[in-house]
Design a protein around this motif. Sequence first.
Motif, mmCIF file in Angstrom:
data_model
loop_
_atom_site.group_PDB
_atom_site.id
_atom_site.type_symbol
_atom_site.label_atom_id
_atom_site.label_comp_id
_atom_site.label_asym_id
_atom_site.label_seq_id
_atom_site.Cartn_x
_atom_site.Cartn_y
_atom_site.Cartn_z
ATOM 1 N N UNK A 73 -12.305 -22.253 -11.100
ATOM 2 C CA UNK A 73 -11.204 -22.857 -11.832
ATOM 3 C C UNK A 73 -10.042 -21.926 -12.114
ATOM 4 N N UNK A 74 -10.026 -20.748 -11.490
ATOM 5 C CA UNK A 74 -8.939 -19.794 -11.720
ATOM 6 C C UNK A 74 -7.741 -20.087 -10.825
ATOM 7 N N UNK A 75 -6.589 -19.660 -11.271
ATOM 8 C CA UNK A 75 -5.371 -19.680 -10.472
ATOM 9 C C UNK A 75 -5.073 -18.246 -10.024
ATOM 10 N N UNK A 76 -4.881 -18.056 -8.728
ATOM 11 C CA UNK A 76 -4.582 -16.723 -8.206
ATOM 12 C C UNK A 76 -3.084 -16.469 -8.334
ATOM 13 N N UNK A 77 -2.735 -15.481 -9.158
ATOM 14 C CA UNK A 77 -1.331 -15.131 -9.354
ATOM 15 C C UNK A 77 -0.868 -14.071 -8.367
ATOM 16 N N UNK A 78 -1.760 -13.157 -8.018
ATOM 17 C CA UNK A 78 -1.429 -12.055 -7.107
ATOM 18 C C UNK A 78 -2.618 -11.784 -6.211
ATOM 19 N N UNK A 79 -2.367 -11.641 -4.924
ATOM 20 C CA UNK A 79 -3.340 -11.100 -3.983
ATOM 21 C C UNK A 79 -2.526 -10.281 -2.991
ATOM 22 N N UNK A 80 -2.566 -8.976 -3.161
ATOM 23 C CA UNK A 80 -1.643 -8.122 -2.409
ATOM 24 C C UNK A 80 -2.298 -6.772 -2.148
ATOM 25 N N UNK A 81 -2.042 -6.204 -0.974
ATOM 26 C CA UNK A 81 -2.548 -4.870 -0.664
ATOM 27 C C UNK A 81 -1.441 -3.824 -0.609
ATOM 28 N N UNK A 82 -0.196 -4.224 -0.659
ATOM 29 C CA UNK A 82 0.895 -3.262 -0.489
ATOM 30 C C UNK A 82 0.960 -2.210 -1.589
ATOM 31 N N UNK A 83 0.871 -2.589 -2.872
ATOM 32 C CA UNK A 83 1.031 -1.548 -3.895
ATOM 33 C C UNK A 83 -0.205 -0.702 -4.145
ATOM 34 N N UNK A 84 -1.343 -1.055 -3.544
ATOM 35 C CA UNK A 84 -2.587 -0.357 -3.893
ATOM 36 C C UNK A 84 -3.237 0.368 -2.720
ATOM 37 N N UNK A 85 -2.660 0.278 -1.531
ATOM 38 C CA UNK A 85 -3.200 1.032 -0.391
ATOM 39 C C UNK A 85 -3.216 2.522 -0.717
ATOM 40 N N UNK A 86 -4.344 3.185 -0.448
ATOM 41 C CA UNK A 86 -4.487 4.614 -0.722
ATOM 42 C C UNK A 86 -4.364 5.370 0.605
ATOM 43 N N UNK A 87 -3.323 6.151 0.801
ATOM 44 C CA UNK A 87 -3.117 6.825 2.092
ATOM 45 C C UNK A 87 -4.007 8.059 2.258
ATOM 46 N N UNK A 88 -5.282 7.807 2.579
ATOM 47 C CA UNK A 88 -6.201 8.933 2.751
ATOM 48 C C UNK A 88 -7.174 8.731 3.912
ATOM 49 N N UNK A 89 -6.928 7.721 4.752
ATOM 50 C CA UNK A 89 -7.889 7.379 5.802
ATOM 51 C C UNK A 89 -8.040 8.489 6.842
ATOM 52 N N UNK A 90 -6.930 8.955 7.393
ATOM 53 C CA UNK A 90 -6.999 9.993 8.426
ATOM 54 C C UNK A 90 -7.464 11.326 7.852
ATOM 55 N N UNK A 91 -6.969 11.665 6.676
ATOM 56 C CA UNK A 91 -7.378 12.925 6.054
ATOM 57 C C UNK A 91 -8.856 12.887 5.686
ATOM 58 N N UNK A 92 -9.326 11.756 5.185
ATOM 59 C CA UNK A 92 -10.738 11.642 4.840
ATOM 60 C C UNK A 92 -11.633 11.772 6.053
ATOM 61 N N UNK A 93 -11.266 11.099 7.139
ATOM 62 C CA UNK A 93 -12.060 11.183 8.366
ATOM 63 C C UNK A 93 -12.069 12.610 8.906
ATOM 64 N N UNK A 94 -10.909 13.274 8.862
ATOM 65 C CA UNK A 94 -10.830 14.658 9.345
ATOM 66 C C UNK A 94 -11.710 15.573 8.516
#
Length: 348
Positions: free
Chosen positions: A257-278
């Motif tokens: 019964x909830x209303x979704x006000x926000x579903x977004x990945x732009x402001x919360x992406x953490x830029x650590x994928x390549x560095x973490x894998x390395x």
Amino acid sequence: MPAHPASSAPPVPQATTRVHEPRREDCPWCGSDRLRNRLRTGDLRQYKPGSFTVDACRECGHTFQNPRLTVEGLALYHRTVRGAPRDPASDGLLALRGSPRRHRSAARAMLHCGEPESWLDVGTGHARFPATARQFFPYTAFDGLDPTPRVVRARTADRLEEAHVGRLTDPRIAAPLRARYDVVSMLHHLEGTSDPRAELRAALSVLRPGGHLLIETLSPRSVFAALLGRWWLPYDQPRHLHLLPPQNVRAELESAGCTILTLDHRPVHVPHDLAGATSLALSHALPAPDTPWRAIPPPSVQRHARTALLRAGFPLVAVAALADHLIAPVTRRTRFANTYRVIARTAP
């Protein structure tokens, strides 16, 4: 997921049945038996013994540890052990999720919802997020819930009004809090829980009518997860049990019964994928570190060589981190994004 106090006894899992539940043949989210393996790996960050498997559902995309750790097993792999090796680079990259800047972003995202009277932060740890959010909501009473006593210390430090030790899915915790809060936040909490659907329902039960639920969690749909495999830092086995696709969270909340006000990945992406894998790949390409559970410690020359090579490889991690930040304006707007935010409002 909250860390446990340091222990002098090395955790050496000696029986798989003690730390793992039985393997599932169906999806814990939708019940489909159409599963596929995403990876098999060891503990890449803390080098604790054991092997872990992550499967994904072909129907709904839910990604989960299979077999899953028991409550005792999860506590075992979260426990900090004196003398255990750590990877400072990957630890530092993971800490970016809880940086003050990201906490400010989460709090700022709630400004359009008005000034709440009461707010519960679930999985709060040291309550750093409520301490930051209070800058934006000075008249809000912030409470915290965490499985560890850290939340009590946060209350003593005046970061919280009330501290609750335990889990929201425990009726002894949830019942007294029912319909008490205007806002419930879960920041990088769901991925470490045994039953994320039950956590969502429990969160809704403690919200007042018209209250708001704020979620930030990892996205198994990230292209980086497929490209980097076991080296994708957010998998963080064995501490992460579930990765929830955003469409599943949306459907679950809307069915309640909830209303979704926000579903977004732009402001919360953490830029650590390549560095973490390395960082992870470099650490495991070098001679194995000394650990409290090794029967025979490695020679001194091997330990010193590992330390020297890790330091020599730091520029590689730094270059990868720079690349992460340079491509972040693109990745945060595409399927490469690794995190998403949901803000939902309950029915009035």
